[in-house]
Structure formats: structure tokens, C-alpha cells
Design an enzyme around this catalytic site. Structure first.
Site, mmCIF file in Angstrom:
data_model
loop_
_atom_site.group_PDB
_atom_site.id
_atom_site.type_symbol
_atom_site.label_atom_id
_atom_site.label_comp_id
_atom_site.label_asym_id
_atom_site.label_seq_id
_atom_site.Cartn_x
_atom_site.Cartn_y
_atom_site.Cartn_z
ATOM 1 N N LYS A 53 0.845 -1.202 0.000
ATOM 2 C CA LYS A 53 0.000 0.000 0.000
ATOM 3 C C LYS A 53 0.876 1.245 0.000
ATOM 4 O O LYS A 53 0.636 2.198 -0.760
ATOM 5 C CB LYS A 53 -0.942 -0.006 1.217
ATOM 6 C CG LYS A 53 -2.069 -1.025 1.074
ATOM 7 C CD LYS A 53 -2.883 -1.227 2.348
ATOM 8 C CE LYS A 53 -3.874 -2.379 2.140
ATOM 9 N NZ LYS A 53 -4.744 -2.650 3.270
ATOM 10 N N GLN A 97 -4.718 -1.422 9.490
ATOM 11 C CA GLN A 97 -4.676 -2.749 8.888
ATOM 12 C C GLN A 97 -5.303 -3.783 9.817
ATOM 13 O O GLN A 97 -5.006 -3.828 11.020
ATOM 14 C CB GLN A 97 -3.213 -3.122 8.568
ATOM 15 C CG GLN A 97 -3.056 -4.404 7.768
ATOM 16 C CD GLN A 97 -3.632 -4.335 6.360
ATOM 17 O OE1 GLN A 97 -3.689 -3.272 5.746
ATOM 18 N NE2 GLN A 97 -4.078 -5.461 5.835
ATOM 19 N N ASP A 120 -10.967 3.034 3.642
ATOM 20 C CA ASP A 120 -11.262 1.592 3.584
ATOM 21 C C ASP A 120 -12.764 1.332 3.453
ATOM 22 O O ASP A 120 -13.181 0.240 3.084
ATOM 23 C CB ASP A 120 -10.795 0.917 4.888
ATOM 24 C CG ASP A 120 -9.528 0.096 4.711
ATOM 25 O OD1 ASP A 120 -9.277 -0.385 3.596
ATOM 26 O OD2 ASP A 120 -8.805 -0.058 5.707
HETATM 27 N N1 GUN Z 1 -7.047 -6.734 6.006
HETATM 28 C C1 GUN Z 1 -7.349 -7.481 4.911
HETATM 29 N N2 GUN Z 1 -7.853 -6.698 3.937
HETATM 30 C C2 GUN Z 1 -7.869 -5.429 4.422
HETATM 31 C C3 GUN Z 1 -8.275 -4.183 3.885
HETATM 32 O O1 GUN Z 1 -8.729 -4.066 2.740
HETATM 33 N N3 GUN Z 1 -8.114 -3.101 4.704
HETATM 34 C C4 GUN Z 1 -7.627 -3.215 5.975
HETATM 35 N N4 GUN Z 1 -7.533 -2.110 6.695
HETATM 36 N N5 GUN Z 1 -7.250 -4.366 6.497
HETATM 37 C C5 GUN Z 1 -7.363 -5.465 5.725
#
Ligand code: GUN
Length: 291
Positions: A53, A97, A120
Site C-alpha cells: 500500500k 490494517q 477503507d
Molecule cells: N485486512 C485485509 N484486507 C484489508 C483491507 O482491505 N483493509 C484493511 N484495513 N485491512 C485489511
């Protein structure tokens, strides 16, 4: 039949080019898009996602701030950081996350993120807005899947869509997006009786189960569009160490009309949609401040 491959990597590159142009225009107006990413604990998969990311941000001209915490951090410390980032006008997106260590109340953390910065799309207000088909930040993986479906030209209105998986991150928002697009949606999960009965009726099949090669060609309607959200590392057999999806690609590609590969399918689109949401948030901030 041999399925057409839906190339998520190529689509992601094209969309990321457009995002980089928008990010540069914002920076020129004094509003450089900025994403803050919080990683708590040392889950290896989460660490890889966060690294990707941050790297995606850099390539698109989006500033990123990364905050790493040990697995035993006190929730108050993270909550205080979220309050600080919410109040910082230079920050447009905030992402914590998941999964979180057990001392955290996940819903409380997600709701501590400002709705305007919830790139998100996990805040209850954004989830509610999506369910009402109102403008909202849309969770990145299902949003990426919708872009891939749109790229195939397959009609969604009236289509039979089956989603395998009911998670808050993928399955549920995926079902809402497909419903909003006019598909007839069935959500299947671990308690579903006779899964293949449902999947064989699907014009559009989205697999988000987290089980390697779980969906086989025998479970797929001829000509269906198959979207594989899974990313699994095989631990044994001749392909040990390799990545694979939730779909058994070789048998599925004999039956499906179109299919996403793993890797190179949904994965690249997920981060792309996160970058897009961050740019959208920055564009809104620039409008608010008259830039
Ligand atoms: N864990 C697995 N997929 C995601 C996501 O798209 N965003 C976040 N914040 N955590 C995750």
C-alpha cells in the site's frame, strides 16, 4: 471452452495512471493527497499488504505516513493517534490494517476514524450509506471487483450473482454492490447446504473463502464470469510455496467464460481503489478549502 483472462494488473496500471494525474493536479493546488497507515503487530501477511500500500502511494504521487505498533500496544495509544490524524488537515485517508490483536475492539477502532477519511469504507456510517446506495467510500476489494466486472462488459442488471464469503471486508459489501447494480445476489458461506447447487446457477461467481483451489470447474456454470478474491500460499504438494486463489484455475478456466488469475487479478485492483479513495478524499478537502 477456455475462459478469457481478466487482467487485473493491466487494468490497475491504467487506473493508477489516471489516479497519478489527479494526485499531481491536487499537489499543484497545494493539496497533496496523503494516506496514513497503521500496522499493529507482526502478522506477516499484514506487513506485506502494508508495504504494498505504501509503495503504491509513492508510485502514484500520494504521500504516505506509516505508524507501526507492537502487538501488545495499549488501545488508548492507537486511539490517540487516530484522533490526531483525524484533526490533521494534511491527512486525507486513514487505514488501520486488520486483523487487530485481541485487546482491541475492532468496531470501536473503525468508528474512531473520521467518516470523511475512512478510505477503507469500514466505518459503520459508510457501510450504512453503501447499503442505502448513497455516495460512500466503498471497501477497496469489492470496489476493485466491480471495476473488473465492468471491464468485461457483462450485464449486471438481472444477472444471477453468487458471492462465496460473508466477511465485512469482502463478502457483505460485494453483495451490496452487486445488488445496487441490479444483480440477483446469493451470499453463500461455510454453513451453506449444497454450495454447488448455488454456484452452478451463477452468471457471476465471486469467491472470497480463503481456501486454496476450493471452487472447481464442476461448480461453475458454463460461460460464467469467475472472480477469485483469494490469495493463499500452498503449503504442500508439487506447487508448495506458490500463491493460488480460492478457485482451481485450471479446471475453472475450462468452463468459465472469463476468469481472474492469482496473482495478477483482484490483488492489484484492491490497492488501486485505496489510492483512488485517497485522491477522492483529497479532492473533497480541496473543494472545501476553496483550492
Ligand atoms: N485486512 C485485509 N484486507 C484489508 C483491507 O482491505 N483493509 C484493511 N484495513 N485491512 C485489511
Amino acid at each position: 471452452m477456455t475462459a478469457r483472462i481478466i487482467d487485473g494488473k493491466a487494468l490497475a496500471e491504467q487506473v493508477r495512471g489516471e489516479i497519478a494525474t489527479r494526485a499531481a493536479a491536487l499537489a499543484a493546488r497545494g493539496e497533496q493527497p496523503c494516506l496514513a497507515v497503521l500496522l499493529i503487530g507482526a502478522d506477516p501477511a499484514s506487513a506485506v499488504y502494508v508495504r504494498n500500500k505504501v509503495a503504491g502511494c509513492e508510485k502514484a504521487g500520494i504521500r504516505s505516513l506509516r505508524f507501526d505498533y507492537s502487538a501488545d500496544v495499549a488501545p488508548d495509544v492507537v486511539m490517540a493517534k487516530l484522533a490526531e490524524l483525524n484533526a490533521d488537515p494534511a491527512v486525507h485517508g486513514i487505514l488501520v490494517q486488520l486483523p487487530l490483536p485481541p485487546q482491541f475492539d475492532e468496531a470501536a477502532v473503525l468508528e474512531a476514524i473520521s467518516v470523511e477519511k475512512d478510505v477503507d469504507g469500514f466505518h459503520a456510517e459508510n457501510v450504512g450509506r453503501l447499503s442505502q446506495n448513497q455516495e460512500a467510500f466503498i471497501p477497496c476489494t469489492p470496489h476493485g471487483v466491480m471495476k473488473m466486472l465492468e471491464s468485461t462488459g457483462v450485464p449486471l442488471a438481472g444477472a444471477e450473482a453468487v458471492v462465496i464469503g460473508r466477511s465485512n471486508i469482502v463478502g457483505k459489501p460485494m453483495a451490496m454492490l452487486l445488488t445496487n447494480a441490479g444483480a440477483t445476489v446469493t451470499v453463500c458461506h461455510s454453513k451453506t447446504r449444497d454450495l454447488a447447487f448455488h454456484t452452478r446457477r451463477a452468471d457471476i461467481l465471486v469467491a472470497a473463502v480463503g481456501k486454496p483451489r476450493f471452487v472447481t470447474g464442476a461448480m461453475i456454470k458454463p460461460g460464467a464470469v469467475v472472480i477469485d478474491v483469494g490469495i493463499n500460499r500452498l503449503t504442500d504438494g508439487p506447487d508448495a510455496g506458490k500463491l493460488c486463489g480460492d478457485v482451481d484455475f485450471d479446471s475453472a478456466a475450462q468452463v468459465a467464460g472469463a476468469i481472474t488469475p492469482v496473482p495478477g487479478g483482484v490483488g492489484p485492483m484492491t490497492i488501486t481503489m485505496l489510492l483512488e479513495n485517497t485522491v477522492i478524499s483529497a479532492e473533497r478537502a480541496a473543494r472545501r478549502s476553496g483550492r
